[in-house]
Design an enzyme around this catalytic site. Structure first.
Site, short mmCIF file in Angstrom:
data_model
loop_
_atom_site.label_atom_id
_atom_site.label_comp_id
_atom_site.label_asym_id
_atom_site.label_seq_id
_atom_site.Cartn_x
_atom_site.Cartn_y
_atom_site.Cartn_z
CD GLU A 152 -27.76 -39.93 38.58
OE1 GLU A 152 -26.53 -39.82 38.42
OE2 GLU A 152 -28.58 -39.87 37.65
CD GLU A 158 -25.54 -47.21 35.23
OE1 GLU A 158 -24.57 -46.47 35.38
OE2 GLU A 158 -26.58 -46.86 34.66
CG ASP A 185 -31.38 -40.57 35.53
OD1 ASP A 185 -32.27 -40.95 34.77
OD2 ASP A 185 -30.19 -40.48 35.18
CG HIS A 188 -30.77 -44.44 37.21
ND1 HIS A 188 -30.13 -45.54 36.69
CD2 HIS A 188 -29.96 -43.38 36.93
CE1 HIS A 188 -28.99 -45.17 36.13
NE2 HIS A 188 -28.87 -43.87 36.26
CG HIS A 211 -29.73 -36.64 35.21
ND1 HIS A 211 -28.71 -37.47 35.61
CD2 HIS A 211 -29.18 -35.41 35.04
CE1 HIS A 211 -27.59 -36.78 35.68
NE2 HIS A 211 -27.84 -35.52 35.35
NE ARG A 217 -29.36 -43.42 31.11
CZ ARG A 217 -28.44 -43.56 32.02
NH1 ARG A 217 -27.59 -44.57 31.95
NH2 ARG A 217 -28.31 -42.72 33.01
CD GLU A 246 -27.12 -39.00 32.79
OE1 GLU A 246 -26.00 -38.84 33.27
OE2 GLU A 246 -28.05 -39.59 33.40
C1 LER Z 1 -25.29 -40.58 35.70
O1 LER Z 1 -26.03 -39.40 35.86
C2 LER Z 1 -26.17 -41.74 35.56
O2 LER Z 1 -27.35 -41.62 35.42
C3 LER Z 1 -25.58 -43.08 35.60
O3 LER Z 1 -26.29 -43.97 34.80
C4 LER Z 1 -24.12 -43.09 35.29
O4 LER Z 1 -23.68 -44.33 34.92
MN MN Z 2 -28.31 -39.66 35.60
#
Ligand code: LER
Ligand code: MN
Length: 272
Positions: A152, A158, A185, A188, A211, A217, A246
């Site tokens: 991912e 992060e 995701d 992100h 995701h 978020r 998520e």
């Molecule tokens: C995990 O799927 C994710 O998106 C991250 O932000 C985990 O910290």
């Molecule tokens: Mn994620």
């Protein structure tokens, strides 16, 4: 389109796991809300009763499209790129230990923060070499069981390793394993991708899992992402996997899960 939602099997600090706590009542609620599956965050397979989880998941008619592994980083500091070879070895062993449950449920094993960050004093190219070698080892162990792994890309706030899909594709090229793909995701991607749809298109069939969270978020529909465009583009790549929620449990887990799936189902792309 099939939807699932992240459920943590153990207490954890990660804030965007929508559901935490008692497994059985959560599975019941998730199924009742209309989700087809649960993405299970499992820190250590030795600490959970995999047979019992499988029984409960099936009892509620839920699939397990993916297993999240990041709690081993968040709670224990394991990573593929730690300068300590023992920590790297433990991270590889931990990933391999997810394979039996993944094989039984058909779940993809997610490599999120378990890849680590470039730690102070470590050269970036050295970290990449460790990461490639670790992924090659995990993919080789997973292949005979028909298990796939998904790396991912995670935003700059992060990790310092693999923030966007282009870097993810380059990593896949270096790993060179057919059972290694990407997890995209939307949270992100909103931070890191120049144009989300173009980046998704460039991945073609290398997206193994997906995701969704909105720009803030929260659940899809609570922010400003254009999910109709994003999900249509995902479908145009041939993706027929699960779209997994998520997002933050806000204003509370049930409301977020209910509003998220209602919004996604209201999109024209949902019917495809
Ligand atoms: C995990 O799927 C994710 O998106 C991250 O932000 C985990 O910290
Ligand atoms: Mn994620």
């Amino acid at each position: 389109m099939k939807y699932s939602i992240v459920l943590s099997t153990q207490p954890a600090q990660f804030q965007a796991a929508t559901f935490k706590g008692g497994l059985e009542p959560n599975l019941q609620r998730i199924a009742a809300l209309g989700y087809a599956g649960v993405e299970l965050a499992i820190r250590d397979p030795r600490l959970v009763d995999a047979g019992e989880i499988e029984r409960l998941v099936r009892l509620h008619g839920l699939a397990v499209p993916a297993i999240g592994t990041g709690q081993a980083w968040g709670e224990e500091g394991l990573s593929f790129t730690d300068p300590d070879p023992e920590v790297r070895r433990a991270a590889i062993e931990r990933t391999i230990s997810h394979i039996p449950f993944a094989a039984r449920t058909g779940a993809v094993i997610i490599i999120g923060l378990l890849r680590g960050v470039v730690k102070p004093g470590v050269d970036g190219s050295q970290a990449m070499d460790w990461l490639v070698a670790a992924l090659q080892q995990c993919c080789a162990a997973a292949r005979p069981h028909g298990v796939r792994l998904a790396l991912e890309p995670i935003c700059r706030y992060e990790t310092t390793l693999i923030n966007n899909l282009a870097q993810g594709l380059e990593l896949l090229r270096q790993v060179g394993a057919a059972n290694m793909g990407l997890l995209a995701d939307t949270f992100h991607m909103n931070i890191e991708e120049p144009v989300i749809e173009d980046s998704i298109r460039a991945c073609g069939d290398r997206i193994f899992h997906f995701h969704v969270a909105d720009s803030n978020r929260w659940y899809p529909g609570a922010g400003h992402l254009d999910f109709e465009r994003i999900l249509n583009t995902l479908l145009s790549t041939g993706y027929r996997g699960t779209v997994s929620g998520e997002f933050m449990p806000l204003p509370d887990a049930d409301t977020a899960a209910q509003r998220g799936i209602a919004f996604l189902r209201s999109l024209p792309s949902a019917a495809r």
